[in-house]
Design an enzyme around this catalytic site. Structure first.
Site, short mmCIF file in Angstrom:
data_model
loop_
_atom_site.label_atom_id
_atom_site.label_comp_id
_atom_site.label_asym_id
_atom_site.label_seq_id
_atom_site.Cartn_x
_atom_site.Cartn_y
_atom_site.Cartn_z
N GLY A 165 12.76 1.03 1.01
CA GLY A 165 13.24 2.23 0.33
C GLY A 165 13.17 1.92 -1.15
CG HIS A 166 10.18 0.47 -2.75
ND1 HIS A 166 8.91 -0.03 -2.69
CD2 HIS A 166 10.95 -0.40 -2.04
CE1 HIS A 166 8.91 -1.15 -1.97
NE2 HIS A 166 10.13 -1.38 -1.56
CE LYS A 224 11.03 -4.41 -2.98
NZ LYS A 224 12.47 -4.72 -2.83
CD GLN A 238 10.36 -4.84 3.63
OE1 GLN A 238 9.16 -5.10 3.60
NE2 GLN A 238 10.78 -3.61 3.71
CG ASP A 280 17.65 -2.67 -1.08
OD1 ASP A 280 16.61 -2.01 -0.90
OD2 ASP A 280 18.46 -2.93 -0.17
P1 GDP Z 1 13.83 -1.58 -4.29
O1 GDP Z 1 13.92 -1.51 -2.81
O2 GDP Z 1 13.66 -2.97 -4.79
O3 GDP Z 1 12.81 -0.65 -4.87
O4 GDP Z 1 15.24 -1.10 -4.85
P2 GDP Z 1 16.04 0.21 -4.39
O5 GDP Z 1 15.39 1.39 -4.98
O6 GDP Z 1 16.28 0.19 -2.93
O7 GDP Z 1 17.45 -0.07 -5.06
C1 GDP Z 1 17.60 -0.26 -6.43
C2 GDP Z 1 18.57 0.80 -6.98
O8 GDP Z 1 18.99 0.43 -8.30
C3 GDP Z 1 17.93 2.17 -7.15
O9 GDP Z 1 18.93 3.14 -6.95
C4 GDP Z 1 17.46 2.18 -8.60
O10 GDP Z 1 17.38 3.50 -9.16
C5 GDP Z 1 18.57 1.41 -9.26
N1 GDP Z 1 18.20 0.61 -10.44
C6 GDP Z 1 17.04 -0.07 -10.69
N2 GDP Z 1 17.16 -0.78 -11.83
C7 GDP Z 1 18.42 -0.55 -12.30
C8 GDP Z 1 19.15 -1.03 -13.42
O11 GDP Z 1 18.69 -1.83 -14.22
N3 GDP Z 1 20.43 -0.59 -13.54
C9 GDP Z 1 21.01 0.28 -12.66
N4 GDP Z 1 22.27 0.65 -12.86
N5 GDP Z 1 20.34 0.74 -11.59
C10 GDP Z 1 19.07 0.32 -11.42
P1 IMO Z 2 13.18 -2.83 0.21
O1 IMO Z 2 11.70 -2.87 0.11
C1 IMO Z 2 16.81 -4.51 2.06
C2 IMO Z 2 16.47 -5.85 6.21
C3 IMO Z 2 17.24 -5.06 7.25
C4 IMO Z 2 17.53 -6.14 8.28
C5 IMO Z 2 16.28 -7.00 8.24
C6 IMO Z 2 15.26 -6.70 9.34
O2 IMO Z 2 13.79 -1.49 0.00
O3 IMO Z 2 13.79 -3.88 -0.66
P2 IMO Z 2 13.56 -4.70 9.69
O4 IMO Z 2 13.80 -3.23 9.89
O5 IMO Z 2 12.69 -4.99 8.52
O6 IMO Z 2 13.07 -5.38 10.94
O7 IMO Z 2 15.01 -5.31 9.41
O8 IMO Z 2 15.68 -6.75 6.98
N1 IMO Z 2 15.56 -5.07 5.36
C7 IMO Z 2 15.82 -4.73 4.08
N2 IMO Z 2 16.89 -4.95 3.31
N3 IMO Z 2 15.73 -3.91 1.53
C8 IMO Z 2 14.63 -3.69 2.27
O9 IMO Z 2 13.48 -3.18 1.76
C9 IMO Z 2 14.64 -4.09 3.62
N4 IMO Z 2 13.74 -4.02 4.63
C10 IMO Z 2 14.31 -4.64 5.67
O10 IMO Z 2 18.41 -4.50 6.70
O11 IMO Z 2 18.61 -6.94 7.85
MG MG Z 3 15.12 -0.69 -1.33
#
Ligand code: GDP
Ligand code: IMO
Ligand code: MG
Length: 497
Positions: free
Chosen positions: A53-54, A29, A257, A26
């Site tokens: 969840g991207h 990416k 992840q 999170d």
């Molecule tokens: P991922 O799993 O690595 O793709 O990240 P997620 O999408 O799960 O979580 C990142 C969150 O931060 C999302 O809601 C993005 O829209 C947000 N985001 C990404 N870069 C920035 C940033 O530089 N600043 C802020 N405030 N939000 C960001």
């Molecule tokens: P992105 O790509 C954050 C965590 C789960 C749990 C552990 C194992 O959005 O960054 P799983 O369902 O993979 O067997 O769960 O890994 N986890 C994540 N945490 N971002 C993710 O993906 C994750 N994918 C799995 O919360 O602790």
């Molecule tokens: Mg994510």
């Protein structure tokens, strides 16, 4: 220079680049892959599944992708989005995801799915969810997407792959062999709990449930063969396609992840079941590390997050916060802290404030993400494998912070512990984290404090215009920061000159 020109200058002659996460996921990416997709011809994912969840925010519109690669908004421009052989492919979620994204106006004309991607089946999702509700050591807070069981089956030599859905006889035979193992596991669980799980939406509301044999094999065969026909046009030998594209096309590899969640590198047992480092990513798309010219490791700064269970040395509010996150939702934590203050002397409140400002609620599960200060011993460990080139994201979240603490080292404060041929004793300082479940929980962070920059940075586009106090902290991190992200939108991205 425009952002596009700056990107070209940054990447020079590179043809294959990768974006991976150096923390617990999170880190943005989705945002960065969407950002680099403008440069790329091909975008490929190689690890994880719908546990990811991207989030992409493009021209004010937000899309959350779980299985589909984050370059998908470029599909109309002919850019190819690939799911590689290392991906855990769940046809149920994928179909639902494609429907949702289509309603949001996205297209999938250039999608490719590896015929060798690992096939997630109802038994995997059910077992994952049943383990997840168990007490004690096995409860790691997984996302319930069947990830652990599907990869277990793959290495256990009883897994199915996407291509099996195209061959009815082989699908039936492999399914039967797989169920011999998995049905005995399901039969060892509480029958009421099994029924309840199989009636969930992720398992098509009971479509596969059989009160006598647990799973209705006939129904499963019919549904998955139908999925095979639905996905057929996208299924191919993506490994061969990518190998032939190296050096000719611009390839962007998308990590899922995070390094610290990797079963190879993370804090067991609180890990996911794929290798989330650059090594796992290249393997999962059928390439080698030698093919990748630039690896960008993302880190949130100057705070970090974790979802689910497991040690988190710099967590705001420590154990109180992890308990809090387990028992609260986005809505009800605001009842206790209607206006949480990031500068509060109560660490729990500080953590809630970082979560609210950074919108740190799971894109897959909606769970509150645990928050804490940036941890350099963990970042140094990730950089040993992923390399030293960094992208710092979410830097704007701490705009109003008066003081910023960065964990520079750990002090081990546990019992004597034999680590190979040396004894780890209490009081020992560690510069690089040791990912041993008997060590990390006893590591106490040593912090260095910095004054906050206390100004809004979201509209800044030049590195030189960032506040001096902020640049001093970036310099202190020592690794090479190439990009600073100051907001969720594509253009809220600063490339260092
Ligand atoms: P991922 O799993 O690595 O793709 O990240 P997620 O999408 O799960 O979580 C990142 C969150 O931060 C999302 O809601 C993005 O829209 C947000 N985001 C990404 N870069 C920035 C940033 O530089 N600043 C802020 N405030 N939000 C960001
Ligand atoms: P992105 O790509 C954050 C965590 C789960 C749990 C552990 C194992 O959005 O960054 P799983 O369902 O993979 O067997 O769960 O890994 N986890 C994540 N945490 N971002 C993710 O993906 C994750 N994918 C799995 O919360 O602790
Ligand atoms: Mg994510």
């Amino acid at each position: 220079m425009t952002l596009e020109e700056k990107t070209k200058k940054l990447l020079k002659d590179a043809k294959t680049i990768a974006v991976v996460c150096n923390q617990w996921g999170d880190t943005g990416k989705g945002k960065l892959v969407d950002f680099f997709a403008d440069w790329a011809d091909i975008i490929a994912r190689g690890t994880g599944g719908a546990n990811a969840g991207h989030t992409i925010v493009a021209n004010g519109e937000k899309h959350v992708v779980h299985l589909v690669p984050s370059g998908i908004t470029y599909d109309p421009q002919g850019k190819i989005n690939i799911l590689g052989e290392g991906v855990a492919f769940d046809p149920i979620t994928m179909k639902q995801e494609l429907e949702t994204l289509a309603q949001e106006g996205l297209s999938f004309n250039n999608l490719m799915i590896s015929r060798n991607a690992k096939l997630v089946l109802p038994q995997h999702i059910a077992l994952d969810r049943l383990e997840n509700t168990a007490d004690g050591q096995t409860k790691i807070g997984s996302t319930g997407r069947g990830i652990g069981p599907v990869y277990e089956d793959h290495v256990g030599r009883r897994g199915l792959v996407v291509n099996d859905m195209l061959n009815p006889r082989i699908f039936g035979e492999k399914l039967e062999a797989n169920l011999q193992h998995n049905l005995s596991l399901l039969k060892s669980k509480d029958p009421k709990a099994v029924k309840k799980v199989l009636e969930q939406k992720a398992l098509l509301n009971g479509k596969f449930y059989d009160p006598y044999d647990i799973l209705d094999t006939k129904e499963m065969i019919s549904v998955y063969l139908e999925f095979g026909q639905f996905f057929r046009k996208w299924i191919s030998d993506t490994e061969d396609f990518l190998a032939n594209s190296v050096g000719k096309k611009r390839i962007l590899l998308e990590g899922a992840q995070g390094f610290l969640l990797s079963y190879e590198h993370g804090s067991h047992p609180f890990v996911t079941s794929s290798n989330c480092s650059i090594q796992g990513l290249v393997k999962g798309v059928g390439l080698s590390e030698k093919d990748v010219e630039r690896v960008f490791g993302i880190a949130k700064a100057f705070y970090m997050t974790r979802v689910g269970e497991g040690p988190f040395p710099t967590e705001f509010g420590g154990a109180e916060s992890s308990e809090w996150c387990k028992n609260h939702t986005r809505q009800n934590e605001r009842e206790r802290f209607p206006n949480p203050n990031i500068n509060s002397s109560c660490e729990l409140e500080q953590g809630v404030a970082a979560r609210v400002i950074g919108e740190e609620y799971g894109a897959t599960t909606g769970r509150p993400r645990r928050t804490g200060w940036l941890d350099l011993p963990l970042l140094r460990l990730a950089a040993k494998t992923n390399g030293s080139e960094l992208i710092l994201t979410k830097v704007d979240v701490l705009d109003s912070c008066e003081r910023i603490k960065v964990c520079v080292d750990y002090k081990y404060e546990g019992p004597d512990y034999q680590l190979g041929n040396e004894t780890l004793k209490s009081g020992r300082e560690l510069r690089v984290a040791i990912m041993d479940p008997n060590v990390l929980p006893h590591c106490i962070p040593i912090y260095q404090e910095f004054p906050g920059w206390q100004s809004a940075i979201r509209n800044i586009r030049e590195y030189s215009k960032l506040p001096q106090k902020l640049k001093e902290i970036i310099r202190f991190i020592e690794l090479e920061t190439s990009i600073v992200s100051v907001g969720p939108e594509r253009d809220q991205t600063i490339i260092r000159d």
